[in-house]
Enzyme design. Sequence first.
Site, PDB file in Angstrom:
ATOM      1  N   CYS A 152      17.280  85.146  42.289  1.00  0.00           N
ATOM      2  CA  CYS A 152      18.350  85.309  43.264  1.00  0.00           C
ATOM      3  C   CYS A 152      19.191  86.552  42.924  1.00  0.00           C
ATOM      4  O   CYS A 152      18.671  87.656  42.921  1.00  0.00           O
ATOM      5  CB  CYS A 152      19.189  84.043  43.379  1.00  0.00           C
TER       6      CYS A 152
ATOM      7  N   HIS B 187      15.060  80.760  45.250  1.00  0.00           N
ATOM      8  CA  HIS B 187      15.240  79.948  44.044  1.00  0.00           C
ATOM      9  C   HIS B 187      13.977  79.121  43.798  1.00  0.00           C
ATOM     10  O   HIS B 187      13.806  78.062  44.425  1.00  0.00           O
ATOM     11  CB  HIS B 187      16.426  79.001  44.207  1.00  0.00           C
TER      12      HIS B 187
ATOM     13  N   GLU C 258      13.393  77.245  41.310  1.00  0.00           N
ATOM     14  CA  GLU C 258      13.789  75.969  40.702  1.00  0.00           C
ATOM     15  C   GLU C 258      14.287  74.963  41.743  1.00  0.00           C
ATOM     16  O   GLU C 258      14.440  73.783  41.439  1.00  0.00           O
ATOM     17  CB  GLU C 258      14.855  76.201  39.625  1.00  0.00           C
TER      18      GLU C 258
END
Length: 226
Positions: free
Chosen positions: A88, A203, A205
């Site tokens: 990001c 992102h 994750e």
Amino acid sequence: MPSSSTDSPSVALLDYGSGNIRSAHRALERAGAEVTVTRDPGTVLAADGLVVPGVGAFAACMAGLREVKGDRLIGQRLAGGRPVLGICVGMQIMFEGGVEYAEGTGATAAPGAGEWPGTVERLDADVLPHMGWNTVDVAEGSAMFAGAPANERYYFVHSYGVRRWELETDGRTQAPLVHWAEHGRSRFIAAVENGPLWATQFHPEKSGDAGARLLRNWVGTLRPSP
């Protein structure tokens, strides 16, 4: 930071005040890495891989990065061919500068880490931030997206991005792979693979199985220290 007895590669998750990094920590562990959240220079340089997260405004993230000398540590790792993954705003700060909060003030773009030429600028879209799931136009031969089906979706949260790739190559080194996405009237860089430096605007994750696969691909490129 030596690798564990299980031979899992060691990953330093850089702690420079960029926001909540617990989800990245958990996702990297699930991807097979031994993760240490740290700002210690020795640990950062010794790890098999370094992850640079980022949440918030470009200039604020750069200020935090410089406070822990993170920009120098990134440069030292890359000079030695040691893997780095930016996420990001952690991708955005790899570029020369960002205009967030400088627009309309007459100020120049806030300087970034300068690993790549280019400026992070506001996306041209009726709805901002760009928040939610989106597809990525993946370049052929990608190791980052290996195993990903067509039209896989990833989770984005941002209002700014890099809309032009400006790095010129001389033909003697492998050209970076640049992956793109679209929001509103903007086509922007969604991810880059450039030798030891990988980065994603989205992102991983927070991208479910798709992001988990990407992180496993990255962790799989790391070579545990003896």
